[in-house]
Scaffold this active site. Structure first.
Site, short mmCIF file in Angstrom:
data_model
loop_
_atom_site.label_atom_id
_atom_site.label_comp_id
_atom_site.label_asym_id
_atom_site.label_seq_id
_atom_site.Cartn_x
_atom_site.Cartn_y
_atom_site.Cartn_z
N GLU A 1 0.81 -1.23 0.00
CA GLU A 1 0.00 0.00 0.00
C GLU A 1 0.84 1.27 0.00
O GLU A 1 0.48 2.25 0.65
CB GLU A 1 -0.97 0.01 1.19
N GLU B 1 -5.29 -9.09 1.54
CA GLU B 1 -6.09 -8.92 2.76
C GLU B 1 -7.54 -8.89 2.31
O GLU B 1 -7.84 -8.27 1.29
CB GLU B 1 -5.80 -7.58 3.47
#
Ligand SMILES: *[C@@H]1O[C@H](CO)[C@@H](O)[C@H](O)[C@H]1NC(C)=O
Ligand SMILES: *[C@@H]1O[C@H](CO)[C@@H](O)[C@H](O)[C@H]1NC(C)=O
Ligand SMILES: *[C@@H]1O[C@H](CO)[C@@H](O)[C@H](O)[C@H]1NC(C)=O
Ligand SMILES: *[C@@H]1O[C@H](CO)[C@@H](O)[C@H](O)[C@H]1NC(C)=O
Ligand SMILES: *[C@@H]1O[C@H](CO)[C@@H](O)[C@H](O)[C@H]1NC(C)=O
Length: 478
Positions: free
Chosen positions: A163, A271
């Site tokens: 990220e 995730e």
């Protein structure tokens, strides 16, 4: 090491030291992961493993998520019964010994995807100023992680970053740095590791830049170095399916399926598991692993333990015991519906798709980098790549002598689960959701007696030791 022994004695000693049961290494072929020995497709049925959260990473005290074999044994037993075949571990210290933990997960048939970074200064790319964080010291750290985990057969891959791009603004300068880091990692692996270990990026689910990021990471540029900088896989942190009322359409899964159908690298959820509706019922699981989403390679549920963010499948109690939550039961029930044959079936068309050529017109959002000229290896970096880092800590698989955790595990109904034991998978096999419920050990003399009742919905296959000698195989060449 064996110089003071007769050759025959040395050979026996070396055999004894290296004999172990191991999962088969995994490699990327086009859109899918494959088992390099069976040639079956490998679908990631996984959980993000971060006991203690980010604060559980304490290099100053020689502690990380894979440094304590007693903790890993407890959690591997729980994860094995859940049915997972992969964990993701975010923050590891490359100077620590991870042999016990890696060996325990290997014994249980569970792969590991390891993030090479950590949130500490100098241990990740700083998204605000990537050029300040891309230096020799940083490369020494991430190459150290490769050295530490390269010898474990259950190391499935490395995340180059997580990220770093989390909005349009951060996508202007960071993408070339991520590809540069991947180039350096893959160059290092090609020179210092005897097998290919896939390297990829874990992306935030920002839909307006999702397609561009994926294209930026999967495209190929002419020239070997540029090709090396390609991601081998693309992880997506996706929390869009919330609660039992969601549908594949409302959660955007049909959009993802259409987008990634043409992917030239494996795509999976690094995730997932929205917690807006609690307890979580995980109705996305049968869809994610069903016939409509075979272009994805599964995913990792966020996350094993209950931490501040409130995504836990289990509570880790202060006294070291573990209490399963209802979310655990619900996920286990969903996993047990999966069609293992479908999961292991590869798609020969998808395996041969060729990557798009990197070019500005591949990128549609004006804010995202269109620069495919990567930053050069920083001063001192090439030396590390060519010669290896100094004094690396290199792991190896060790015997798993203790298979019974000392800590109690309580079912979601509060009752202690009896006879917990780590089950050894057959050589070359990985854990599957149905192993835990069907309890088909290969040794009929020690058939399991799954316990129901005491654990509520939870069933643990217990006590089936494999016929050890028969299952043993040499996993490294000698
Ligand atoms: C780069 O990758 C593409 C696609 O896999 C391949 O066609 C090309 O030959 C590669 N280039 C080099 C120089 O390796
Ligand atoms: C450990 O702590 C949990 C949660 O507080 C409690 O339910 C359990 O009884 C304790 N177990 C032991 C063995 O102390
Ligand atoms: C499982 O998947 C295989 C391969 O796609 C298929 O042939 C089989 O019918 C499926 N089984 C069930 C019970 O759906
Ligand atoms: C196989 O892959 C191709 C290319 O991605 C795709 O169009 C096709 O639907 C896939 N087939 C199956 C059975 O999933
Ligand atoms: C592209 O990135 C490289 C490496 O960081 C840099 O040297 C070059 O100036 C950039 N090109 C443009 C057009 O921004």
């Amino acid at each position: 090491m064996f110089s003071n022994m007769l050759p025959a004695v040395a050979l026996v000693a070396s055999l004894a030291a290296r004999v172990a049961v191991a999962v088969n290494p995994v490699e990327v072929r086009g859109q899918d992961f494959f088992d390099t020995v069976t040639n079956n497709r490998v679908m990631i049925v996984g959980v993000d493993y971060q006991p203690g959260g980010q604060a559980g990473y304490m290099p100053q005290r020689q502690i990380d998520a894979l440094s304590d074999g007693d903790v890993c044994l407890r959690d591997a037993v729980v994860l094995q019964s859940l049915g997972v075949n992969t964990i993701r571990v975010y923050n590891v210290d490359p100077t620590l010994n991870h042999d016990d933990c890696a060996s325990i997960f290997n014994y249980a048939g569970i792969y590991m995807i390891i993030d090479v970074n950590s949130p500490l200064g100098g241990e990740s790319i700083n998204r605000a100023e990537p050029w300040t964080s891309y230096h020799e010291g940083y490369l020494t750290r991430i190459f150290g992680v490769v050295e530490n985990f390269k010898n474990y057969p259950n190391t499935l891959g490395f995340f180059s970053a997580n990220e770093v791009m989390n909005d349009v603004e951060s996508s202007e300068f960071n993408p070339p740095y991520i590809r540069a880091v991947q180039r350096d990692l893959k160059n290092y692996i090609s020179k210092h590791v005897t097998r290919t270990i896939p390297v990829g990026y874990s992306a935030a689910d920002v839909r307006e830049i999702l397609e561009d990021q994926w294209n930026y990471m999967q495209c190929s540029v002419q020239g070997e170095d540029d090709n090396l900088s390609r991601s081998d896989f693309f992880g997506l942190n996706s929390y869009s399916w919330c609660g039992g009322d969601a549908t594949p359409q409302s959660a955007g899964y049909t959009t993802l399926a259409a987008l990634f159908d043409s992917s030239t690298i494996p795509v999976f959820f690094s995730e997932y598991g929205c917690n807006e509706v609690k307890p979580r019922v995980f109705e996305e699981v049968p869809y994610l692993y069903g016939p409509e989403m075979t272009m994805l390679s599964g995913g990792l549920v966020y996350e094993y333990s209950q931490e501040e963010a409130d995504y836990g499948l289990v509570d880790i109690n202060d006294n070291g015991t573990v209490s399963l939550r209802v979310d655990f039961d619900n996920l286990q029930t969903q996993y047990r519906t999966l069609n293992i044959t479908l999961l292991e079936t590869g798609n020969s068309t998808a395996a041969t798709l060729t990557p798009p050529r990197c070019s500005a017109n591949l990128i549609s959002n004006a804010g995202l980098s269109k620069n495919f000229t990567l930053p050069r290896v920083p001063p001192g970096g090439q030396q590390l790549i060519d010669n290896g880092i100094d004094n690396p800590t290199q792991g190896r698989i060790v015997d798993v002598s203790n298979t019974r955790p000392s800590q109690a595990v309580y079912g979601s109904n509060g009752q202690q689960i009896q006879n917990l034991e780590l089950r050894q998978v057959a050589n070359g096999e990985s854990n599957t959701p149905t192993d835990a419920s069907s309890g088909t050990g290969t040794n009929p003399a020690s058939s399991p007696s799954p316990t129901t009742g005491a654990a509520g919905k939870v069933e643990f296959g217990v006590g089936y030791l494999m016929a050890a000698a028969a299952m043993m195989a040499v996993w490294t060449s000698i």
